[in-house]
Design a protein around this motif. Structure first.
Motif, PDB file in Angstrom:
ATOM      1  N   LEU A  90       0.806  -1.216   0.000  1.00  0.00           N
ATOM      2  CA  LEU A  90       0.000   0.000   0.000  1.00  0.00           C
ATOM      3  C   LEU A  90       0.836   1.261   0.000  1.00  0.00           C
ATOM      4  N   TRP A  91       2.141   1.124   0.151  1.00  0.00           N
ATOM      5  CA  TRP A  91       2.997   2.299   0.310  1.00  0.00           C
ATOM      6  C   TRP A  91       4.284   2.068  -0.475  1.00  0.00           C
ATOM      7  N   ASN A  92       4.432   2.722  -1.565  1.00  0.00           N
ATOM      8  CA  ASN A  92       5.517   2.409  -2.486  1.00  0.00           C
ATOM      9  C   ASN A  92       6.674   3.387  -2.424  1.00  0.00           C
ATOM     10  N   GLN A  93       6.682   4.275  -1.433  1.00  0.00           N
ATOM     11  CA  GLN A  93       7.767   5.226  -1.332  1.00  0.00           C
ATOM     12  C   GLN A  93       8.923   4.612  -0.554  1.00  0.00           C
ATOM     13  N   SER A  94       9.873   5.441  -0.153  1.00  0.00           N
ATOM     14  CA  SER A  94      11.071   4.916   0.490  1.00  0.00           C
ATOM     15  C   SER A  94      10.736   4.271   1.821  1.00  0.00           C
ATOM     16  N   SER A  95      11.658   3.436   2.328  1.00  0.00           N
ATOM     17  CA  SER A  95      11.418   2.728   3.581  1.00  0.00           C
ATOM     18  C   SER A  95      11.282   3.698   4.746  1.00  0.00           C
ATOM     19  N   THR A  96      11.911   4.874   4.637  1.00  0.00           N
ATOM     20  CA  THR A  96      11.791   5.865   5.696  1.00  0.00           C
ATOM     21  C   THR A  96      10.360   6.365   5.797  1.00  0.00           C
ATOM     22  N   GLU A  97       9.733   6.541   4.644  1.00  0.00           N
ATOM     23  CA  GLU A  97       8.356   7.035   4.637  1.00  0.00           C
ATOM     24  C   GLU A  97       7.347   5.905   4.824  1.00  0.00           C
ATOM     25  N   ALA A  98       7.787   4.685   4.561  1.00  0.00           N
ATOM     26  CA  ALA A  98       6.856   3.562   4.598  1.00  0.00           C
ATOM     27  C   ALA A  98       6.670   3.045   6.009  1.00  0.00           C
ATOM     28  N   ALA A  99       6.467   3.959   6.933  1.00  0.00           N
ATOM     29  CA  ALA A  99       6.276   3.592   8.330  1.00  0.00           C
ATOM     30  C   ALA A  99       4.791   3.518   8.639  1.00  0.00           C
ATOM     31  N   TYR A 100       4.441   2.616   9.530  1.00  0.00           N
ATOM     32  CA  TYR A 100       3.055   2.459   9.927  1.00  0.00           C
ATOM     33  C   TYR A 100       2.999   2.421  11.447  1.00  0.00           C
ATOM     34  N   PHE A 101       1.817   2.386  11.973  1.00  0.00           N
ATOM     35  CA  PHE A 101       1.684   2.266  13.413  1.00  0.00           C
ATOM     36  C   PHE A 101       0.644   1.214  13.759  1.00  0.00           C
ATOM     37  N   ASP A 102       0.872   0.563  14.893  1.00  0.00           N
ATOM     38  CA  ASP A 102      -0.034  -0.472  15.385  1.00  0.00           C
ATOM     39  C   ASP A 102      -1.033   0.137  16.357  1.00  0.00           C
ATOM     40  N   VAL A 103      -2.255  -0.345  16.301  1.00  0.00           N
ATOM     41  CA  VAL A 103      -3.269   0.055  17.270  1.00  0.00           C
ATOM     42  C   VAL A 103      -3.865  -1.216  17.890  1.00  0.00           C
ATOM     43  N   PRO A 104      -3.218  -1.771  18.927  1.00  0.00           N
ATOM     44  CA  PRO A 104      -3.792  -2.938  19.600  1.00  0.00           C
ATOM     45  C   PRO A 104      -5.088  -2.548  20.304  1.00  0.00           C
ATOM     46  N   GLY A 105      -5.945  -3.528  20.527  1.00  0.00           N
ATOM     47  CA  GLY A 105      -7.173  -3.260  21.257  1.00  0.00           C
ATOM     48  C   GLY A 105      -6.888  -2.765  22.661  1.00  0.00           C
ATOM     49  N   LYS A 106      -7.628  -1.749  23.094  1.00  0.00           N
ATOM     50  CA  LYS A 106      -7.433  -1.158  24.415  1.00  0.00           C
ATOM     51  C   LYS A 106      -8.213  -1.939  25.461  1.00  0.00           C
ATOM     52  N   VAL A 107      -7.571  -2.176  26.608  1.00  0.00           N
ATOM     53  CA  VAL A 107      -8.149  -3.004  27.668  1.00  0.00           C
ATOM     54  C   VAL A 107      -8.522  -2.147  28.877  1.00  0.00           C
ATOM     55  N   LEU A 108      -9.720  -2.387  29.408  1.00  0.00           N
ATOM     56  CA  LEU A 108     -10.117  -1.885  30.725  1.00  0.00           C
ATOM     57  C   LEU A 108     -10.230  -3.101  31.636  1.00  0.00           C
ATOM     58  N   HIS A 109      -9.406  -3.139  32.668  1.00  0.00           N
ATOM     59  CA  HIS A 109      -9.295  -4.326  33.528  1.00  0.00           C
ATOM     60  C   HIS A 109      -9.735  -3.978  34.941  1.00  0.00           C
ATOM     61  N   LEU A 110     -10.814  -4.610  35.407  1.00  0.00           N
ATOM     62  CA  LEU A 110     -11.267  -4.484  36.786  1.00  0.00           C
ATOM     63  C   LEU A 110     -10.934  -5.770  37.524  1.00  0.00           C
ATOM     64  N   ASP A 111     -10.263  -5.634  38.675  1.00  0.00           N
ATOM     65  CA  ASP A 111      -9.787  -6.815  39.390  1.00  0.00           C
ATOM     66  C   ASP A 111     -10.097  -6.684  40.874  1.00  0.00           C
ATOM     67  N   GLY A 112     -10.620  -7.746  41.446  1.00  0.00           N
ATOM     68  CA  GLY A 112     -10.897  -7.763  42.875  1.00  0.00           C
ATOM     69  C   GLY A 112      -9.679  -8.018  43.730  1.00  0.00           C
ATOM     70  N   ASP A 113      -8.529  -8.250  43.102  1.00  0.00           N
ATOM     71  CA  ASP A 113      -7.288  -8.532  43.835  1.00  0.00           C
ATOM     72  C   ASP A 113      -6.208  -7.560  43.379  1.00  0.00           C
ATOM     73  N   ALA A 114      -5.688  -6.773  44.300  1.00  0.00           N
ATOM     74  CA  ALA A 114      -4.716  -5.733  43.948  1.00  0.00           C
ATOM     75  C   ALA A 114      -3.412  -6.318  43.421  1.00  0.00           C
ATOM     76  N   SER A 115      -2.933  -7.410  44.031  1.00  0.00           N
ATOM     77  CA  SER A 115      -1.655  -7.975  43.584  1.00  0.00           C
ATOM     78  C   SER A 115      -1.785  -8.569  42.190  1.00  0.00           C
ATOM     79  N   TYR A 116      -2.897  -9.238  41.901  1.00  0.00           N
ATOM     80  CA  TYR A 116      -3.111  -9.781  40.564  1.00  0.00           C
ATOM     81  C   TYR A 116      -3.255  -8.663  39.543  1.00  0.00           C
ATOM     82  N   LEU A 117      -3.911  -7.576  39.931  1.00  0.00           N
ATOM     83  CA  LEU A 117      -4.054  -6.438  39.024  1.00  0.00           C
ATOM     84  C   LEU A 117      -2.689  -5.895  38.631  1.00  0.00           C
ATOM     85  N   ASN A 118      -1.800  -5.753  39.605  1.00  0.00           N
ATOM     86  CA  ASN A 118      -0.462  -5.233  39.302  1.00  0.00           C
ATOM     87  C   ASN A 118       0.297  -6.165  38.363  1.00  0.00           C
TER      88      ASN A 118
END
Length: 299
Positions: A90-118
């Motif tokens: 999808l990007w035919n220019q130089s390798s310097t310009e052919a940069a992309y970025f990742d967008v992993p799924g965002k997590v909201l984590h609720l935990d009843g245990d503080a040590s496990y949450l950490n």
């Protein structure tokens, strides 16, 4: 014996190591150190153990946990490689310009245990998954989610802590929420999250802990839940599933055999339904990556 002491139960052959949460008259409330199990026990059934003691079950869990974490890191590397391959045409220019970025799924984590949450938040950070975590009592999770979801707007919600079957009752029904310590609280939280977003592919919900009411959690709207076999699940099992959902492309569904087979407790500990991933690739590379909280990659 005091709060914070490490103990095992004589009546169960010392199979699981617990930490004493609090003393209640002649009994104690205890929480698993490796497994998300909350239990009540008579004091005379508890034996204090040193911090260095590892049960056979705990040792097997640690070995499996290392294997699972190694697999997660490999999955992360593979996803980065796939991102590069998918954008190459999808990007035919130089390798310097052919940069992309990742967008992993965002997590909201609720935990009843503080040590496990950490521990969970540390793993998300290692895997470069955007995550926000909150230590919340299981009984308060539904109300907390109602407030947090519109602000955080996650792709993935993890609702976990401690649970267990109330076996001190003479008769108990594994298909009744009244037979569980916290399954009803997890169900209430799942219902709030699913009311917020009804599309199962727009919001992935992972819920439950040790021995939780699997069918009730799925019925409330969870994509993945514990525990089909009413067995103990490892502290990081929900995190593993969340990471797999975060790494899987929005063009694909999460491979159920892969994700459940590589959790520490296996398919008897975690189950779920076909769900689309939440990983996306963007181009060109952003200058202000922190504003989007994404992971930079360069092809």
């Amino acid at each position: 014996m005091n709060s914070g002491d490490l103990v095992v139960r004589k009546s169960y052959g010392g199979d699981v190591t617990f930490r004493v949460e609090r003393i209640v008259q002649t009994g104690a409330v205890i929480k698993g150190t490796e497994f998300r199990l909350l239990a009540d026990s008579p004091l005379d059934d508890l034996v204090q153990v040193p911090p260095t003691r590892i049960t056979e079950l705990g040792q097997r869990a640690q070995i499996k946990a290392k294997e699972s974490l190694t697999q997660l890191h490999k999955d992360r590397q593979d996803q980065t490689q796939r991102s590069g391959n998918s954008t190459g045409g999808l990007w035919n220019q130089s390798s310097t310009e052919a940069a992309y970025f990742d967008v992993p799924g965002k997590v909201l984590h609720l935990d009843g245990d503080a040590s496990y949450l950490n521990k969970s938040l540390s793993l998300y950070e290692q895997l470069r998954i955007p995550a926000e975590g909150h230590h919340v009592r299981e009984s308060s999770m539904a109300d907390t989610l109602y407030r947090l979801l519109p602000r955080v707007r996650p792709d993935i919600v993890v609702i976990t802590g401690h649970d267990g079957v109330l076996k001190q009752q003479h008769t108990y029904d594994l298909y009744s929420l009244n037979s569980y310590k916290n399954s009803q609280n997890f169900v209430a939280a799942v219902q709030v999250a699913r009311e917020y977003e009804r599309n199962f592919d727009s919001l992935t919900i992972i819920a439950g802990a040790c021995q939780s009411h699997f069918e009730a959690l799925l019925g409330a709207g969870a994509n993945f839940a514990s525990s089909p076999g009413r067995i103990l699940i490892h502290a990081l099992d929900p995190v593993y599933v969340a990471a797999k959902a975060s790494f899987t492309s929005v063009r694909d569904t999460v491979n159920l055999n892969d994700v459940l087979g590589n959790t520490i407790s296996g398919s008897q500990g975690m189950g779920g339904i076909e769900t689309r991933g939440s990983f996306r690739v963007g181009m060109p590379r952003l200058q202000n990556l922190s504003a989007l909280k994404v992971t930079p990659s360069v092809v």
